[in-house]
Design a protein around this motif. Sequence first.
Motif, PDB file in Angstrom:
ATOM      1  N   MET A 156       0.820  -1.209   0.000  1.00  0.00           N
ATOM      2  CA  MET A 156       0.000   0.000   0.000  1.00  0.00           C
ATOM      3  C   MET A 156       0.857   1.263   0.000  1.00  0.00           C
ATOM      4  N   LEU A 157       2.039   1.173  -0.598  1.00  0.00           N
ATOM      5  CA  LEU A 157       2.957   2.303  -0.637  1.00  0.00           C
ATOM      6  C   LEU A 157       2.478   3.357  -1.626  1.00  0.00           C
ATOM      7  N   THR A 158       2.469   4.606  -1.193  1.00  0.00           N
ATOM      8  CA  THR A 158       2.110   5.703  -2.090  1.00  0.00           C
ATOM      9  C   THR A 158       3.343   6.481  -2.543  1.00  0.00           C
ATOM     10  N   VAL A 159       4.452   6.307  -1.821  1.00  0.00           N
ATOM     11  CA  VAL A 159       5.729   6.911  -2.206  1.00  0.00           C
ATOM     12  C   VAL A 159       6.840   5.911  -1.926  1.00  0.00           C
ATOM     13  N   PRO A 161       9.783   4.787  -0.007  1.00  0.00           N
ATOM     14  CA  PRO A 161      10.290   5.176   1.309  1.00  0.00           C
ATOM     15  C   PRO A 161      11.682   5.791   1.256  1.00  0.00           C
ATOM     16  N   GLU A 162      11.900   6.821   2.043  1.00  0.00           N
ATOM     17  CA  GLU A 162      13.157   7.561   2.042  1.00  0.00           C
ATOM     18  C   GLU A 162      14.352   6.681   2.367  1.00  0.00           C
ATOM     19  N   CYS A 163      14.168   5.705   3.266  1.00  0.00           N
ATOM     20  CA  CYS A 163      15.298   4.870   3.680  1.00  0.00           C
ATOM     21  C   CYS A 163      15.894   4.095   2.512  1.00  0.00           C
ATOM     22  N   ILE A 164      15.091   3.814   1.473  1.00  0.00           N
ATOM     23  CA  ILE A 164      15.580   3.062   0.322  1.00  0.00           C
ATOM     24  C   ILE A 164      16.635   3.857  -0.430  1.00  0.00           C
ATOM     25  N   HIS A 165      16.506   5.178  -0.424  1.00  0.00           N
ATOM     26  CA  HIS A 165      17.467   6.027  -1.130  1.00  0.00           C
ATOM     27  C   HIS A 165      18.874   5.899  -0.551  1.00  0.00           C
ATOM     28  N   LEU A 166      18.958   5.403   0.686  1.00  0.00           N
ATOM     29  CA  LEU A 166      20.232   5.403   1.401  1.00  0.00           C
ATOM     30  C   LEU A 166      20.923   4.043   1.412  1.00  0.00           C
ATOM     31  N   LEU A 167      20.342   3.073   0.726  1.00  0.00           N
ATOM     32  CA  LEU A 167      20.922   1.723   0.720  1.00  0.00           C
ATOM     33  C   LEU A 167      22.003   1.624  -0.355  1.00  0.00           C
ATOM     34  N   PRO A 168      23.276   1.548   0.029  1.00  0.00           N
ATOM     35  CA  PRO A 168      24.372   1.668  -0.935  1.00  0.00           C
ATOM     36  C   PRO A 168      24.534   0.496  -1.889  1.00  0.00           C
ATOM     37  N   ASN A 169      24.087  -0.698  -1.499  1.00  0.00           N
ATOM     38  CA  ASN A 169      24.319  -1.883  -2.337  1.00  0.00           C
ATOM     39  C   ASN A 169      23.049  -2.451  -2.959  1.00  0.00           C
ATOM     40  N   LEU A 170      21.943  -1.726  -2.843  1.00  0.00           N
ATOM     41  CA  LEU A 170      20.685  -2.203  -3.411  1.00  0.00           C
ATOM     42  C   LEU A 170      20.749  -2.195  -4.934  1.00  0.00           C
ATOM     43  N   LYS A 171      20.530  -3.354  -5.531  1.00  0.00           N
ATOM     44  CA  LYS A 171      20.607  -3.486  -6.986  1.00  0.00           C
ATOM     45  C   LYS A 171      19.238  -3.744  -7.617  1.00  0.00           C
ATOM     46  N   LYS A 172      18.333  -4.318  -6.849  1.00  0.00           N
ATOM     47  CA  LYS A 172      17.026  -4.648  -7.426  1.00  0.00           C
ATOM     48  C   LYS A 172      15.934  -4.369  -6.410  1.00  0.00           C
ATOM     49  N   ILE A 173      14.896  -3.667  -6.856  1.00  0.00           N
ATOM     50  CA  ILE A 173      13.732  -3.420  -6.004  1.00  0.00           C
ATOM     51  C   ILE A 173      12.475  -3.573  -6.850  1.00  0.00           C
ATOM     52  N   ASN A 174      11.526  -4.324  -6.337  1.00  0.00           N
ATOM     53  CA  ASN A 174      10.272  -4.553  -7.051  1.00  0.00           C
ATOM     54  C   ASN A 174       9.152  -3.846  -6.304  1.00  0.00           C
ATOM     55  N   THR A 175       8.553  -2.832  -6.937  1.00  0.00           N
ATOM     56  CA  THR A 175       7.452  -2.080  -6.327  1.00  0.00           C
ATOM     57  C   THR A 175       6.162  -2.210  -7.134  1.00  0.00           C
ATOM     58  N   PRO A 179      -0.066   1.630  -4.869  1.00  0.00           N
ATOM     59  CA  PRO A 179      -0.749   2.859  -5.309  1.00  0.00           C
ATOM     60  C   PRO A 179       0.220   4.030  -5.353  1.00  0.00           C
ATOM     61  N   MET A 180       1.389   3.802  -5.938  1.00  0.00           N
ATOM     62  CA  MET A 180       2.443   4.799  -5.976  1.00  0.00           C
ATOM     63  C   MET A 180       2.349   5.610  -7.260  1.00  0.00           C
ATOM     64  N   THR A 181       2.617   6.891  -7.179  1.00  0.00           N
ATOM     65  CA  THR A 181       2.624   7.755  -8.356  1.00  0.00           C
ATOM     66  C   THR A 181       3.876   8.591  -8.360  1.00  0.00           C
ATOM     67  N   TYR A 182       4.340   8.922  -9.548  1.00  0.00           N
ATOM     68  CA  TYR A 182       5.472   9.826  -9.676  1.00  0.00           C
ATOM     69  C   TYR A 182       4.933  11.253  -9.690  1.00  0.00           C
ATOM     70  N   ALA A 183       5.476  12.085  -8.824  1.00  0.00           N
ATOM     71  CA  ALA A 183       5.059  13.489  -8.794  1.00  0.00           C
ATOM     72  C   ALA A 183       5.589  14.180 -10.038  1.00  0.00           C
ATOM     73  N   GLN A 184       4.703  14.681 -10.854  1.00  0.00           N
ATOM     74  CA  GLN A 184       5.093  15.405 -12.049  1.00  0.00           C
ATOM     75  C   GLN A 184       4.352  16.728 -12.084  1.00  0.00           C
TER      76      GLN A 184
END
Length: 252
Positions: A156-159, A161-175, A179-184
């Motif tokens: 149920m993520l709408t954005v 999460p900020e903590c993901i931006h800080l993970l130095p070795n993250l190579k793959k994330i499935n979202t 109900p997430m949208t890109y702010a444009q």
Amino acid sequence: MANGKKGGSKGKKITLKMAKKALRVTPEGKRRLDLSNMGIDTFPKCLLKLTDLEEVDLSRNQLRKIPDFIGQLIGVLWLDLHSNYIEQLPKGIGQLETLCHLNLCNNSLDSNGLPADIGSLKNLQTLNLGMNRLSALPPTMASLTNLRELGLFDNMLTVLPECIHLLPNLKKINTKRNPMTYAQRDAKDTRPTEDVYLVREEDLCKLCLEKCKEERKRKERKQLSDQSLRKGRFSGLITPNSVARSNQELWH
């Protein structure tokens, strides 16, 4: 959420004798306990008497609660709890300091069900939280510096999460399917997210790197306006949101 019987007979109780019979040694030489799909509704305390456990599979059962004593299963590298009814993890989960792989997919976890202690799993490499009820993640997850793969699909993520931006070795994330949208700037151009892959430049081959740069230039040309384009906050990454691919094979 997990599928299974509701209102049926009491779950199966696992004895130490049964657990010992379920022990196997994997081709890689790991001691694996497979108690999957056995109708278990209570986490077996007898597991504490099994020494040198490295892999534990309790998936596809009827577990609703994980006891705090799970933290005593030191030495476990791989823990599979997918397809249960788990609503909350105990603080003791953070004591599994050697844990490398944790699968919690297809449960009933909401954001209150993930304790801050999950950020203590310093050796965690893969974490599957897909098919739950998460609308946010604990900020402490930024401490998972060895995390390489993260599953967040069907939540149920709408954005992001900020903590993901800080993970130095993250190579793959499935979202997928959040109900997430890109702010444009143009609200009519808002669209749901698909896969998001976070990739550092040094992890890409020359060909892929050039493709990413070209894609970025194409999108920048499309978005030219009076204001300057905002620069991403992902240090060392090739604008992961704008060049997200649904086919992971495009990334080497």
